[in-house]
Design a protein around this motif. Structure first.
Motif, PDB file in Angstrom:
ATOM      1  N   ASP A 145       0.828  -1.211   0.000  1.00 47.59           N
ATOM      2  CA  ASP A 145       0.000   0.000   0.000  1.00 47.59           C
ATOM      3  C   ASP A 145       0.858   1.254   0.000  1.00 47.59           C
ATOM      4  O   ASP A 145       1.788   1.375   0.789  1.00 47.59           O
ATOM      5  CB  ASP A 145      -0.909   0.006   1.226  1.00 47.59           C
ATOM      6  CG  ASP A 145      -2.097  -0.911   1.020  1.00 47.59           C
ATOM      7  OD1 ASP A 145      -2.448  -1.159  -0.149  1.00 47.59           O
ATOM      8  OD2 ASP A 145      -2.639  -1.388   2.025  1.00 47.59           O
ATOM      9  N   GLY A 146       0.543   2.186  -0.838  1.00 51.35           N
ATOM     10  CA  GLY A 146       1.185   3.492  -0.802  1.00 51.35           C
ATOM     11  C   GLY A 146       2.346   3.603  -1.776  1.00 51.35           C
ATOM     12  O   GLY A 146       3.068   2.638  -2.041  1.00 51.35           O
ATOM     13  N   ALA A 147       2.506   4.804  -2.304  1.00 50.00           N
ATOM     14  CA  ALA A 147       3.567   5.070  -3.276  1.00 50.00           C
ATOM     15  C   ALA A 147       4.938   4.904  -2.634  1.00 50.00           C
ATOM     16  O   ALA A 147       5.883   4.404  -3.268  1.00 50.00           O
ATOM     17  CB  ALA A 147       3.405   6.485  -3.845  1.00 50.00           C
TER      18      ALA A 147
ATOM     19  N   LYS B  16       6.036   1.322  -2.589  1.00 54.20           N
ATOM     20  CA  LYS B  16       6.351   0.853  -3.948  1.00 54.20           C
ATOM     21  C   LYS B  16       7.710   1.399  -4.387  1.00 54.20           C
ATOM     22  O   LYS B  16       8.534   0.675  -4.963  1.00 54.20           O
ATOM     23  CB  LYS B  16       5.262   1.302  -4.935  1.00 54.20           C
ATOM     24  CG  LYS B  16       3.929   0.589  -4.711  1.00 54.20           C
ATOM     25  CD  LYS B  16       2.951   0.907  -5.832  1.00 54.20           C
ATOM     26  CE  LYS B  16       1.627   0.198  -5.657  1.00 54.20           C
ATOM     27  NZ  LYS B  16       0.727   0.819  -4.670  1.00 54.20           N
ATOM     28  N   LEU B  17       7.920   2.669  -4.076  1.00 57.96           N
ATOM     29  CA  LEU B  17       9.186   3.300  -4.456  1.00 57.96           C
ATOM     30  C   LEU B  17      10.361   2.626  -3.757  1.00 57.96           C
ATOM     31  O   LEU B  17      11.379   2.302  -4.374  1.00 57.96           O
ATOM     32  CB  LEU B  17       9.120   4.794  -4.103  1.00 57.96           C
ATOM     33  CG  LEU B  17      10.362   5.595  -4.471  1.00 57.96           C
ATOM     34  CD1 LEU B  17      10.478   5.721  -5.993  1.00 57.96           C
ATOM     35  CD2 LEU B  17      10.340   6.990  -3.826  1.00 57.96           C
TER      36      LEU B  17
ATOM     37  N   THR C 139      11.031  -0.721  -5.315  1.00 56.23           N
ATOM     38  CA  THR C 139      11.602  -0.592  -6.663  1.00 56.23           C
ATOM     39  C   THR C 139      13.066  -0.165  -6.590  1.00 56.23           C
ATOM     40  O   THR C 139      13.937  -0.770  -7.256  1.00 56.23           O
ATOM     41  CB  THR C 139      10.808   0.461  -7.470  1.00 56.23           C
ATOM     42  OG1 THR C 139       9.421   0.178  -7.324  1.00 56.23           O
ATOM     43  CG2 THR C 139      11.196   0.426  -8.929  1.00 56.23           C
TER      44      THR C 139
END
Lengths: 222, 627
Positions: free
Chosen positions: B142-144, B147-148, B151
């Motif tokens: 959940d949430g940018a 994810k960032l 990545t």
């Protein structure tokens, strides 16, 4: 002097019977007959009779219209007497009738029509300002009083109890004297004794003493 | 009782989730618990065997245990998670972790291609570890920010690791735990030898690890601060080992960056390895704690809901243990498809950040909980709340049902009593208007006849007939009075009871405590019960007894009592309904009242009744004079 009577009775049989019973009385004239409360009220206003002879229950509700009319007339026509003919041997109707004053008021059971004297006497007494209560009502109240252990009532002698009942029925001193065969003065003495024993105060007014006696017997005296 | 997340009620973004969830569900259905467990055990056993067989490792036993744990730990915790929370994606993520860890065994191979591949496999392991930490407890990334971080972590390491694998003829594990005894196997993947490049690449991936660890720590702390109480509880139990792992990683790689030639404390490396090996057990404890907490919450909620809370009170009760002050409950009206909230209005749809969970009964949605979306990942609590809501709903339905039938029964009794009263009134009127009037006419005619008769004997005979007619009138009157007392109709209870008292063969006092006029059906009920009780007193109390009848009313009730000072009786002996007691109870019950009888030998008898004046019962009309 003729007593002018307006008659209210919704039952045809009863109305015809009573009209016939009164036919022969020279001093009583039935000037109008009505079958319900509203027309009776209007007729009384129009005719201005001495006495209204009314069945206790009539249309519209067949409840105690006669007594309610008597109550109204006490205010609107204080000089008009009311004789209630009732099929109910219930003291409460009599005391209701006397609630606003017992003068010019009579409560008779319908079976009284059996004797010529009873109904006519009531009409005459009422026209004369007096009061009449059916003896059956007084008898009921007296019997109930005798069953109770009411110290005041027990202090009355049997004769005084008898006279109290006659007072409640609305009899005058003279009538009482005649009924139980004693002098009028003796009746007066008895009545004074009764009223002081029962704490009913002075009995100077005739109609007030009837009411006082009736209410005392009905157990509502102060 | 089942609770499930109603996906239709949440914004479209979650539609994809649902699709994915279904796909995952199908996948996990194919891979049953037994198959997965057996596979994991076999893989772990192979790993242990291979690792123990490898002759170049410095710590083969510890390494064997660790590699087995990397498979068995997450798979079994994942299987348990999936069993407890079938809807949660975290279970599958854990299981996936376990199987991703299987190729790790390549590090135990002395083959010059397999060994470096095993080392490169650190990257997927690293990615999965980050994924576990970042997705706990939902299984969703959940949430940018998350994810960032993931990545950057993956890409930031993939390049350096690949370059190093290509640029060094011999690569070794970074950790002492995986260290080789003397020399590690040759790197069959290398194409050239460029040590300075490899060192720069190593620095690069250390920087990435330090940055990712730091960012993850910050993100976890932020999640803890902003989470709902259940989410905080889960994080507090589930993530300390993860935080420890991240912190030690941060320190270790930071140390290597700042002092590449210094001797690093070995304990730090052991700490990293240890914390990482125990990660899933922290998640396992968090799940157990959630279940325990839900059980405790359920117990508390059930105990509180025994007090028959209203829906609104129930909503408040549920909010506490669920730690969601915005929580709302919805119920479904019979034959309606809309949810209704605790105020009876249509339930407002979930706000931003909220979800709607339906609670089913008999396979149909019966209640709904609108709650903070984070609660969806605490399904045990939602289930507890749903169960309690359902319980309350069923209680309310039962209540309504029995109250309804009670009301119907009461109404029908009242109508029966009313009909009977009406009949009596009519009969009484008929007697008075018909027979009595005719008897009066007979008496008048008798009198007129009598007056005309000359014959003395005949006159006496007529008189005797008149006496009989009068007696008939009296009897008729008593009959009519017994059927229905006109005094009750005209003047109410107190007067009617006095009329009875006057005729009673024993002294009867009537006390009127301002009873006034009451609805006709109540007056009739009180009158008939009082006269019945009076008849009983006359029959049983003894000749010397006195009776006191008291009637009274206030704004809410009408009350009466018939008390005598007679011989009394043993109540237990007659409570089966003797002496018309059942009749009295029925009569009073028909107008919604209650009747009590108290008596004991020598202490008199008292019948007492109270009737509520709610005025809502149909058939309770006003007294005739009221209009």
């Amino acid at each position: 002097v003729t007593i002018r009577v307006v008659f209210g009775e919704d039952s045809y049989i009863a109305r015809e019977g009573i009209l016939r019973a009164l036919e022969d009385e020279e001093d009583i004239e039935v000037v109008a007959s009505c079958e319900d409360l509203d027309s009776l009220r209007t007729t009384v206003g129009d005719v201005g009779p001495d006495v209204v002879l009314a069945d206790i229950s009539m249309p519209p509700d067949h409840t105690d219209e006669g007594i309610r009319l008597a109550d109204e007339l006490r205010r609107t026509h204080p000089d008009v007497g009311v004789v209630i003919l009732s099929q109910y041997a219930e003291p409460v109707y009599a005391t209701k009738l006397f609630e606003a004053g017992s003068g010019r008021r009579a409560y008779l059971l319908k079976e009284r029509v059996r004797y010529r004297g009873d109904l006519t006497r009531a009409l005459r007494e009422v026209a004369d300002g007096g009061s009449v209560i059916d003896p059956r009502i007084v008898e009921l109240l007296l019997a109930a009083q005798r069953r109770r252990e009411d110290s005041r009532f027990d202090t009355l002698t049997p004769r005084e109890q008898e006279i109290l009942a006659l007072v409640a029925e609305g009899l005058s001193n003279a009538a009482i004297a005649e009924r139980i065969v004693i002098t009028k003065r003796a009746v007066e003495r008895h009545i004074n004794s009764i009223f002081s024993k029962l704490g009913l105060g002075e009995s100077e007014s005739f109609s007030r003493r009837v009411k006082a006696a009736l209410l005392y017997l009905a157990g509502q005296a102060g | 009782v089942t609770a499930h997340t109603d996906v239709a009620a949440v914004p479209p973004m979650h539609g994809d989730d649902a699709l994915r969830e279904r796909r995952l569900g199908r996948l996990s259905a194919l891979a049953s618990d037994e198959v997965l467990a057996a596979t994991a055990i076999v893989a772990a056993a192979l790993t242990v065997w291979v690792t123990l067989e490898a002759d170049f490792l410095a710590h083969p036993v510890v390494l064997a245990i660790q590699k087995a744990d990397f498979i068995l730990g997450p798979v079994f915790v994942g299987l348990y998670w999936r069993r407890v929370r079938p809807a949660s994606r975290f279970g599958p993520v854990l299981i996936a972790y376990g199987f991703v860890a299987v190729p790790y065994v390549l590090q135990s191979s002395s083959n010059s291609v397999l060994f470096p591949l095993g080392l490169i496999w650190e990257l997927p392991i690293y990615a999965m570890t980050e994924l576990l930490i970042l997705t706990f407890p939902t299984g969703r990334l959940d949430g940018a920010a998350a994810k960032l971080i993931l990545t950057v972590g993956i890409l930031g390491q993939a390049v350096p690791v690949a370059v190093i694998a290509l640029a060094l003829p011999q690569v070794g594990a970074d950790f002492s735990l995986s260290a080789c005894r003397a020399l590690c196997p040759e790197n069959g993947l290398s194409v050239t030898t460029d040590v300075p490049l490899a060192l720069r690449m190593a620095d690069a991936y250390r920087v990435v690890i330090v940055a990712v660890a730091l960012a993850t720590i910050v993100l976890l702390i932020w999640r803890f601060v902003t989470g709902t109480p259940p989410r905080r509880r889960a994080l507090a139990i589930g993530t300390p080992l993860g935080l420890l792992f991240l912190a030690s990683q941060f320190l270790h790689q930071g140390f290597m960056l700042l002092a590449p030639n210094a001797d690093e404390p070995a304990s730090l490396e052991w700490l990293i390895a240890g914390a990482r090996s125990l990660l899933w057990y922290g998640f396992w404890f968090a799940l157990i704690a959630a279940q325990l907490f839900a059980a405790r919450a359920l117990r508390g909620l059930v105990a509180e809901s025994l007090g028959r809370p209203s829906f609104r009170e129930l909503e408040r009760l549920v909010r506490g243990p669920l730690g969601d002050p915005q929580l709302r409950l919805g119920f479904r009206r019979p034959r309606s498809r809309a949810w209704v909230d605790s105020d009876g209005a249509v339930l407002a749809p979930p706000d931003e950040g909220q979800s709607l969970t339906e609670v089913e009964r008999d396979g149909r949605p019966a209640a709904a909980i609108v709650h903070d979306r984070q609660l969806s990942d605490d399904p045990e609590l939602l289930q507890a709340a749903g169960a309690v809501a359902l319980l309350a709903l069923e209680n309310a339905e039962l209540d309504a049902a029995w109250k309804g039938s009670l009301r119907e029964l009461g109404d029908s009794r009242a109508r029966l009593a009313d009909a009977s009263d009406r009949e009596r009134r009519k009969l009484e009127r008929d007697l008075h208007d018909g027979a009595q009037q005719r008897l009066m006419a007979v008496q008048i005619k008798l009198r007129l006849a009598q007056e005309r008769v000359e014959d003395e004997a005949l006159a006496q005979q007529l008189d005797a007939v008149g006496d009989e007619a009068e007696q008939a009138v009296e009897e008729l009157r008593n009959l009519a009075h017994g059927i229905y007392p006109t005094v009750l109709r005209d003047y109410g209870l107190a007067a009617a009871l006095r009329a009875i008292a006057v005729r009673a063969p024993i002294p009867v006092d009537v006390t009127d405590e301002r009873v006034g006029r009451c609805p006709r059906s109540i007056e009739a009920a009180v009158y008939f019960c009082s006269t019945e009780a009076l008849q009983n007193a006359i029959k049983h109390a003894g000749d010397d007894a006195h009776v006191r009848i008291t009637v009274g009313s206030n704004s809410d009730t009408v009350g009466f009592a018939v008390a005598d000072d007679g011989v009394g009786m043993d109540v237990a002996a007659i409570s089966d309904g003797g002496d018309g007691l059942i009749g009295m109870r029925d009569r009073i019950g028909a107008v919604g009242g209650e009747l009590t009888l108290t008596s004991s030998p020598g202490a008199g008898t008292c019948v007492r009744g109270t009737i509520p004046l709610d005025g809502t019962r149909p058939g309770v009309d006003q007294p005739e004079h009221a209009a």
